[in-house]
Design a protein around this motif. Sequence first.
Motif, short mmCIF file in Angstrom:
data_model
loop_
_atom_site.label_atom_id
_atom_site.label_comp_id
_atom_site.label_asym_id
_atom_site.label_seq_id
_atom_site.Cartn_x
_atom_site.Cartn_y
_atom_site.Cartn_z
N LEU A 83 4.64 -111.55 -56.05
CA LEU A 83 5.36 -110.81 -55.01
C LEU A 83 6.87 -110.99 -55.11
O LEU A 83 7.35 -112.09 -55.36
CB LEU A 83 4.89 -111.29 -53.63
CG LEU A 83 5.48 -110.58 -52.42
CD1 LEU A 83 4.89 -109.17 -52.29
CD2 LEU A 83 5.19 -111.38 -51.14
N SER A 118 14.07 -114.91 -40.02
CA SER A 118 14.08 -115.24 -41.44
C SER A 118 15.47 -115.10 -42.04
O SER A 118 15.83 -115.83 -42.97
CB SER A 118 13.11 -114.33 -42.20
OG SER A 118 11.80 -114.44 -41.70
N ASN A 159 0.93 -114.27 -43.45
CA ASN A 159 2.20 -113.80 -44.02
C ASN A 159 2.32 -112.29 -43.87
O ASN A 159 1.58 -111.54 -44.51
CB ASN A 159 2.27 -114.20 -45.50
CG ASN A 159 3.57 -113.74 -46.16
OD1 ASN A 159 4.60 -113.65 -45.50
ND2 ASN A 159 3.52 -113.46 -47.44
N THR A 160 3.24 -111.84 -43.07
CA THR A 160 3.54 -110.42 -42.82
C THR A 160 2.26 -109.59 -42.78
O THR A 160 1.31 -109.95 -42.10
CB THR A 160 4.55 -109.86 -43.85
OG1 THR A 160 4.01 -109.92 -45.17
CG2 THR A 160 5.84 -110.66 -43.79
N GLU A 210 10.03 -110.41 -52.65
CA GLU A 210 10.42 -110.09 -51.28
C GLU A 210 11.71 -109.28 -51.27
O GLU A 210 12.40 -109.15 -52.29
CB GLU A 210 10.54 -111.36 -50.46
CG GLU A 210 9.21 -112.08 -50.30
CD GLU A 210 9.26 -113.27 -49.36
OE1 GLU A 210 10.30 -113.48 -48.69
OE2 GLU A 210 8.26 -114.00 -49.29
N THR A 211 12.04 -108.73 -50.12
CA THR A 211 13.13 -107.77 -50.02
C THR A 211 14.49 -108.38 -50.31
O THR A 211 15.41 -107.69 -50.75
CB THR A 211 13.11 -107.12 -48.62
OG1 THR A 211 11.83 -106.50 -48.43
CG2 THR A 211 14.19 -106.06 -48.46
N CYS A 214 8.81 -106.03 -39.92
CA CYS A 214 8.58 -107.43 -40.23
C CYS A 214 7.97 -108.12 -39.02
O CYS A 214 6.81 -108.53 -39.04
CB CYS A 214 9.85 -108.15 -40.67
SG CYS A 214 9.57 -109.94 -40.91
N HIS A 233 15.32 -107.36 -43.62
CA HIS A 233 14.09 -106.77 -44.15
C HIS A 233 13.32 -106.01 -43.06
O HIS A 233 12.09 -106.05 -43.02
CB HIS A 233 13.22 -107.81 -44.85
CG HIS A 233 12.86 -109.01 -44.02
ND1 HIS A 233 12.53 -110.22 -44.59
CD2 HIS A 233 12.76 -109.19 -42.68
CE1 HIS A 233 12.24 -111.09 -43.64
NE2 HIS A 233 12.36 -110.48 -42.47
N GLN A 278 0.66 -108.51 -49.78
CA GLN A 278 1.67 -109.50 -49.36
C GLN A 278 1.34 -110.90 -49.86
O GLN A 278 2.17 -111.80 -49.78
CB GLN A 278 1.81 -109.50 -47.83
CG GLN A 278 0.64 -110.08 -47.05
CD GLN A 278 -0.42 -109.05 -46.71
OE1 GLN A 278 -0.66 -108.11 -47.45
NE2 GLN A 278 -1.05 -109.23 -45.55
N SER A 328 5.07 -105.59 -55.56
CA SER A 328 3.93 -106.43 -55.96
C SER A 328 3.34 -105.82 -57.22
O SER A 328 3.63 -104.68 -57.58
CB SER A 328 2.87 -106.49 -54.84
OG SER A 328 2.25 -105.23 -54.67
N ALA A 360 9.37 -106.82 -45.24
CA ALA A 360 9.78 -108.07 -45.88
C ALA A 360 9.54 -108.10 -47.38
O ALA A 360 10.05 -108.98 -48.07
CB ALA A 360 9.04 -109.25 -45.24
N ASN A 361 8.78 -107.13 -47.91
CA ASN A 361 8.41 -107.17 -49.32
C ASN A 361 8.88 -105.92 -50.05
O ASN A 361 8.87 -104.81 -49.50
CB ASN A 361 6.90 -107.32 -49.46
CG ASN A 361 6.39 -108.53 -48.71
OD1 ASN A 361 6.95 -109.62 -48.82
ND2 ASN A 361 5.33 -108.36 -47.93
#
Length: 554
Positions: A116, A48, A298-299, A118-119, A162, A68, A111, A98, A94-95
């Motif tokens: 959300l 990513s 997703n993650t 993300e990092t 991640c 991340h 997630q 939230s 990765a996050n």
Amino acid sequence: MAVPDKFTGYGALSPETWKELKQIEFEPKPFEEYDVDIKIEYCGVCGSDLHTLRSGWGPTMYPCIVGHEIVGKAVRIGSKVTTIKVGDTVGVGANAWSCGECRSCLSDSEQYCPDLVETYNFKYKDGSRAYGGYSDYSRTHERMVFPIPENLPSALAAPMLCAGVTVYSPLVRSKVGPGSRVGIVGIGGLGHFAIMFAKALGAEVTAISHTSSKSADAAKMGASNFIATSTEKWAEKHSRTLDIILCTSFAKDIPLEEYISMLDVGGTMIYVGIPESALPPLPPGLMIGNNSALRGSNTGSKKEVLEMLKLAADQGIKSWVEEVPMEKCIEAVEKLERGEARYRLVLKNAAFLARHGRGEEDDAEDEAAGYCVEFLVRAAGGGGGTASIKIHIYPALPKLPNAQPSLTHISGKWAVCSGTIEPTDASPLAASLREIAEETQLTPPSISLLRRGRPFTLRDETIHTDWTIHPFAFLLASPTTPITIDFEHTEYTFVTPSQLSEYDTVPALADTTLRVLPGAEVEDALRTLRADHTSGATALATLALLTLRRALLP
């Protein structure tokens, strides 16, 4: 521990120069009551990161600092944080944030929160930017911070946050277990975790790759079968043999029809690798014919991350990693782009690890490292330091904590404030002030520079390292100035220089002390100078020079 107002990381300035990562100072989001500040030790290099740096998934906000898969020490926590304490080894995936209130957040699927953050390469609602872990610090909401098990090495835990959970989540949500037949497409950073976790969950694992060059590695990871898609009729030979196919590949020309044909009735293909283009067309009749499904994932949630880390710690699942110094992040990114990672690259924040006694001993072989040593001095009764040092002026000695892997020979010994001079420090003096702030929370005007000693080289044969020592003495503004020691230390006391022999200290502490704090012999000479009203100028000057020499050049 004092955390700087601005953090520093390595980032890209444009899509055209995405490989030319520059050192960038940035302002993190405002610190809030649920935030955790983390001093970064390790950060994994993820696919990513490449896609984002080069704007492969869409326009990137530059400057962009990626990363991340973060592991480090919690050094500051917000007033409402309850699950993390200062000193904990923690991670971030990765996050970063939230809402905590939507249906997804309330069902352990945060997630998928519609708000959300993300990092990295995201903005918070207040407009502040999210920056990644190719940095010295990370600031993240408690909800997205994960305690790392003590028996799971930080460098191995980082890529799980991640890559690991990205494959673990769809496996457990698909109820993979004994009797499940799972195919893993792509044997890279994601794929190697998918093989190991599917095997740990009890599945029969089939590794799928373009060639057989990774078949031996896949077998070591836990794959029972291997399919090379470069061979003839590979899909036909394995028609309807799998219940789950987890696609970790980022390839643009993936043979999607063939993969779907390998699913048994009711089987599912799950996409976790995200190519930079659309998927190939898929005849609907094929999916109808075997009642198959194609979906994405997703993650993973915090609950799944914690389950995964426990599974890895309990079963001894180890990431296949190669550590790279953080300052060589460009080389790491280029190596990943060439497909040469086996199987995960992890950046190591060497400056932080050296200061905390962690890291590879061989990295320091025969290299001189800058190191600052700070003596905190107080005058009895606030007398301003005019009385005899032997009796009235005391340096503070914080005690080192329990053993760190590469510095066990000084574990539990007495030392003064000290630490490595980091690349972001403007000077040894700046490094000393930073160290004091981190370890005692003291800053000017609570302290002031009393004396600067001449730097010298100290050889530590135990870890094969030459240290260039920069000694400083700082005077406390008041003998009652409060000192708050950080998580690195267990206790402190005040002693006179002559009392150092009564303590089990780190190497050369007494000699270093003499470079900034005169000993009894020098004090006697100073007392003689002050009391001598009869000697000539030459005699007094000679004595003064000898006294100065003893003070600065022991």
